[in-house]
Enzyme design. Structure first.
Site, PDB file in Angstrom:
ATOM      1  N   ASP A  12      73.503  12.701   9.603  1.00 33.37           N
ATOM      2  CA  ASP A  12      72.219  13.389   9.357  1.00 33.37           C
ATOM      3  C   ASP A  12      71.125  12.345   9.090  1.00 33.37           C
ATOM      4  O   ASP A  12      70.565  12.263   8.002  1.00 33.37           O
ATOM      5  CB  ASP A  12      72.334  14.363   8.181  1.00 33.37           C
ATOM      6  CG  ASP A  12      72.735  13.690   6.861  1.00 33.37           C
ATOM      7  OD1 ASP A  12      72.405  14.252   5.792  1.00 33.37           O
ATOM      8  OD2 ASP A  12      73.335  12.582   6.894  1.00 33.37           O
ATOM      9  N   ASP A  17      72.408   6.634   7.340  1.00 34.36           N
ATOM     10  CA  ASP A  17      73.079   7.069   8.573  1.00 34.36           C
ATOM     11  C   ASP A  17      72.648   6.195   9.750  1.00 34.36           C
ATOM     12  O   ASP A  17      73.454   5.834  10.600  1.00 34.36           O
ATOM     13  CB  ASP A  17      72.705   8.512   8.903  1.00 34.36           C
ATOM     14  CG  ASP A  17      72.994   9.489   7.803  1.00 34.36           C
ATOM     15  OD1 ASP A  17      72.203   9.549   6.840  1.00 34.36           O
ATOM     16  OD2 ASP A  17      74.016  10.183   7.891  1.00 34.36           O
ATOM     17  N   ASN A  41      70.043  15.594   5.417  1.00 36.85           N
ATOM     18  CA  ASN A  41      68.859  14.915   4.856  1.00 36.85           C
ATOM     19  C   ASN A  41      67.566  15.583   5.300  1.00 36.85           C
ATOM     20  O   ASN A  41      66.539  15.498   4.634  1.00 36.85           O
ATOM     21  CB  ASN A  41      68.830  13.455   5.285  1.00 36.85           C
ATOM     22  CG  ASN A  41      69.862  12.625   4.558  1.00 36.85           C
ATOM     23  OD1 ASN A  41      70.106  12.832   3.359  1.00 36.85           O
ATOM     24  ND2 ASN A  41      70.508  11.727   5.275  1.00 36.85           N
ATOM     25  N   THR A 126      79.052  11.285   7.896  1.00 33.42           N
ATOM     26  CA  THR A 126      78.178  10.724   6.860  1.00 33.42           C
ATOM     27  C   THR A 126      77.110  11.738   6.443  1.00 33.42           C
ATOM     28  O   THR A 126      76.046  11.355   5.957  1.00 33.42           O
ATOM     29  CB  THR A 126      77.509   9.424   7.347  1.00 33.42           C
ATOM     30  OG1 THR A 126      76.693   9.720   8.501  1.00 33.42           O
ATOM     31  CG2 THR A 126      78.547   8.381   7.710  1.00 33.42           C
ATOM     32  N   PHE A 165      75.383  14.608  -2.733  1.00 35.38           N
ATOM     33  CA  PHE A 165      74.548  15.397  -1.835  1.00 35.38           C
ATOM     34  C   PHE A 165      75.347  16.027  -0.693  1.00 35.38           C
ATOM     35  O   PHE A 165      75.220  17.226  -0.415  1.00 35.38           O
ATOM     36  CB  PHE A 165      73.422  14.526  -1.254  1.00 35.38           C
ATOM     37  CG  PHE A 165      72.577  15.243  -0.239  1.00 35.38           C
ATOM     38  CD1 PHE A 165      72.860  15.125   1.116  1.00 35.38           C
ATOM     39  CD2 PHE A 165      71.519  16.053  -0.629  1.00 35.38           C
ATOM     40  CE1 PHE A 165      72.094  15.799   2.064  1.00 35.38           C
ATOM     41  CE2 PHE A 165      70.751  16.732   0.312  1.00 35.38           C
ATOM     42  CZ  PHE A 165      71.043  16.613   1.655  1.00 35.38           C
ATOM     43  N   ASN A 166      76.135  15.232   0.062  1.00 27.93           N
ATOM     44  CA  ASN A 166      76.840  15.766   1.232  1.00 27.93           C
ATOM     45  C   ASN A 166      77.845  16.854   0.839  1.00 27.93           C
ATOM     46  O   ASN A 166      78.061  17.815   1.564  1.00 27.93           O
ATOM     47  CB  ASN A 166      77.573  14.650   1.980  1.00 27.93           C
ATOM     48  CG  ASN A 166      76.616  13.702   2.687  1.00 27.93           C
ATOM     49  OD1 ASN A 166      75.477  14.064   2.996  1.00 27.93           O
ATOM     50  ND2 ASN A 166      77.069  12.479   2.919  1.00 27.93           N
ATOM     51  N   HIS A 239      74.875   3.963   1.444  1.00 25.53           N
ATOM     52  CA  HIS A 239      76.093   4.779   1.427  1.00 25.53           C
ATOM     53  C   HIS A 239      76.856   4.785   2.761  1.00 25.53           C
ATOM     54  O   HIS A 239      78.004   4.390   2.837  1.00 25.53           O
ATOM     55  CB  HIS A 239      75.748   6.237   1.089  1.00 25.53           C
ATOM     56  CG  HIS A 239      74.927   6.427  -0.128  1.00 25.53           C
ATOM     57  ND1 HIS A 239      75.411   6.313  -1.424  1.00 25.53           N
ATOM     58  CD2 HIS A 239      73.612   6.748  -0.266  1.00 25.53           C
ATOM     59  CE1 HIS A 239      74.437   6.574  -2.283  1.00 25.53           C
ATOM     60  NE2 HIS A 239      73.336   6.826  -1.618  1.00 25.53           N
ATOM     61  N   ASP A 240      76.216   5.287   3.798  1.00 22.88           N
ATOM     62  CA  ASP A 240      76.941   5.703   5.003  1.00 22.88           C
ATOM     63  C   ASP A 240      77.646   4.596   5.778  1.00 22.88           C
ATOM     64  O   ASP A 240      78.764   4.803   6.282  1.00 22.88           O
ATOM     65  CB  ASP A 240      75.993   6.477   5.930  1.00 22.88           C
ATOM     66  CG  ASP A 240      75.543   7.779   5.289  1.00 22.88           C
ATOM     67  OD1 ASP A 240      74.465   8.274   5.662  1.00 22.88           O
ATOM     68  OD2 ASP A 240      76.255   8.296   4.402  1.00 22.88           O
TER      69      ASP A 240
HETATM   70  O1  RIB Z   1      74.793  11.049  -1.247  1.00 25.60           O
HETATM   71  C1  RIB Z   1      74.545  10.161  -0.191  1.00 25.60           C
HETATM   72  C2  RIB Z   1      74.638  10.844   1.130  1.00 25.60           C
HETATM   73  O2  RIB Z   1      73.651  11.870   1.202  1.00 25.60           O
HETATM   74  C3  RIB Z   1      74.336   9.912   2.311  1.00 25.60           C
HETATM   75  O3  RIB Z   1      75.072  10.327   3.422  1.00 25.60           O
HETATM   76  C4  RIB Z   1      72.871  10.110   2.558  1.00 25.60           C
HETATM   77  O4  RIB Z   1      72.506   9.872   3.925  1.00 25.60           O
HETATM   78  C5  RIB Z   1      72.720  11.578   2.250  1.00 25.60           C
HETATM   79  O5  RIB Z   1      73.090  12.297   3.398  1.00 25.60           O
HETATM   80 CA    CA Z   2      73.980  10.804   5.508  1.00 32.16          CA
END
Ligand code: RIB
Ligand code: CA
Length: 310
Positions: A12, A17, A41, A126, A165-166, A239-240
């Site tokens: 996303d 990403d 996102n 991701t 979040f994801n 993160h991703d």
């Molecule tokens: O919490 C981090 C994740 O949430 C990452 O994948 C970032 O791109 C958002 O999607």
């Molecule tokens: Ca992401």
């Protein structure tokens, strides 16, 4: 050298990403079969346009890109404008997309690529796991080598106090994928916060002296700014790319086996990933859980991939 691992990257974009796409395309240990997009996102149209722009920027003009779910299985879609901006990839200007959108829905593209592959394909996700959950109902699961997900956490969350979040975006999808029995790896915030984009890291991308390197540095600077504003953190955790790095160079991340579950009903904890690191619940381990990052090796992977593409 062993054959590269074929992957499909479901994402996303999203600043991190976007860097995950570059690592997947630029590392010799990965064969990036396709990118699929999911609302996360930003809304589906924005994250899909961003994926096409990133592919254009990196010269990935033959990369299959297909759009997937515009909304989670049950919840409503909620973007993260405060982190990634209104475009979901604010910051450096990007080229107009010259990579056409595959006419197939993401799940159909995933199914077709799995059918065509002579070896199992790793699904690296991701974003929210909505597309992957849908795909489980449509594909021969034996064709999926593993699901490697940037999501969840062994500790606190970032979208709510206890939900990442994801995972928060689509807890039902995450719970379905974890329960599927497909080899599953959780790359959570506990790991990704070790991947801090410090000024020294950003300077390495600027030193590449390429348009791509400068854009990556700009993404990290933008991402760092919103993380300072929202969380008061000095540097953005990237993160991703950690999920892709684990496939590209497995030694870059230490993992442990543990029982993982996803909370879908908690009034205050919906989307929390329950990671039983000490087997206190008595359930057998059902996942690999990323716990430690070789930071220097990680950033070398990404700088090398950006250099390769630039
Ligand atoms: O919490 C981090 C994740 O949430 C990452 O994948 C970032 O791109 C958002 O999607
Ligand atoms: Ca992401």
């Amino acid at each position: 050298m062993s054959s590269p691992t074929p992957i499909i990257l479901d994402c996303d974009p999203g600043h991190d990403d976007a860097i995950a796409i570059l690592l997947a395309a630029g590392h010799p240990g990965v064969e990036l079969l396709a990118v699929t997009t999911v609302a996360g996102n930003g809304p589906l149209d924005k994250v899909t346009a961003n994926a096409r722009r990133v592919a254009t920027l990196a010269g990935l003009l033959d990369l299959p890109i297909a759009a997937g779910a515009a909304r989670p299985l049950v919840a409503d879609h909620e973007a993260s404008v405060e982190i990634h901006g209104t475009s979901a990839l604010d910051g450096p200007a990007l080229p107009d997309p010259r990579v056409e959108l595959d006419p197939r829905p993401a799940v159909q593209l995933i199914a077709d690529l799995l059918d065509a592959s002579r070896v199992p394909v790793t699904l690296v996700a991701t974003g929210p796991l909505t597309n992957i959950a849908h795909a489980l109902d449509r594909v021969d699961r034996a064709k999926i080598g593993a699901v490697v997900w940037m999501g969840g956490s062994t500790g606190r969350g970032n979208r709510t106090p206890y939900a990442e979040f994801n995972s928060y975006a689509d807890p039902e999808a995450a719970a379905a994928v974890v329960a599927s029995g497909i080899p599953f790896t959780l790359v959570g915030l506990n790991l990704t916060h070790q991947a801090a984009a410090t000024p020294e890291v950003i300077a390495r991308f600027e030193a590449l002296d390429s348009d791509l390197g400068r854009v990556v540095a700009g993404w990290l600077e933008f991402f760092g700014g919103t993380y300072r504003d929202v969380f008061g953190e000095p540097h953005a955790p990237v993160h991703d790319p950690c999920a892709v790095a684990l496939v590209a160079d497995p030694g870059v991340i230490e993992t442990v086996e543990a029982f993982v579950a996803v909370e879908t009903a908690g009034q205050w904890t919906r989307g929390a990933t329950i990671v039983d690191l000490h087997a206190r619940l008595g359930h057998p381990a059902n996942a690999r859980v990323a716990v430690d990052l070789d930071v220097d090796r990680f950033w070398n992977l990404i700088v090398d991939a950006v250099r390769e593409l630039g």
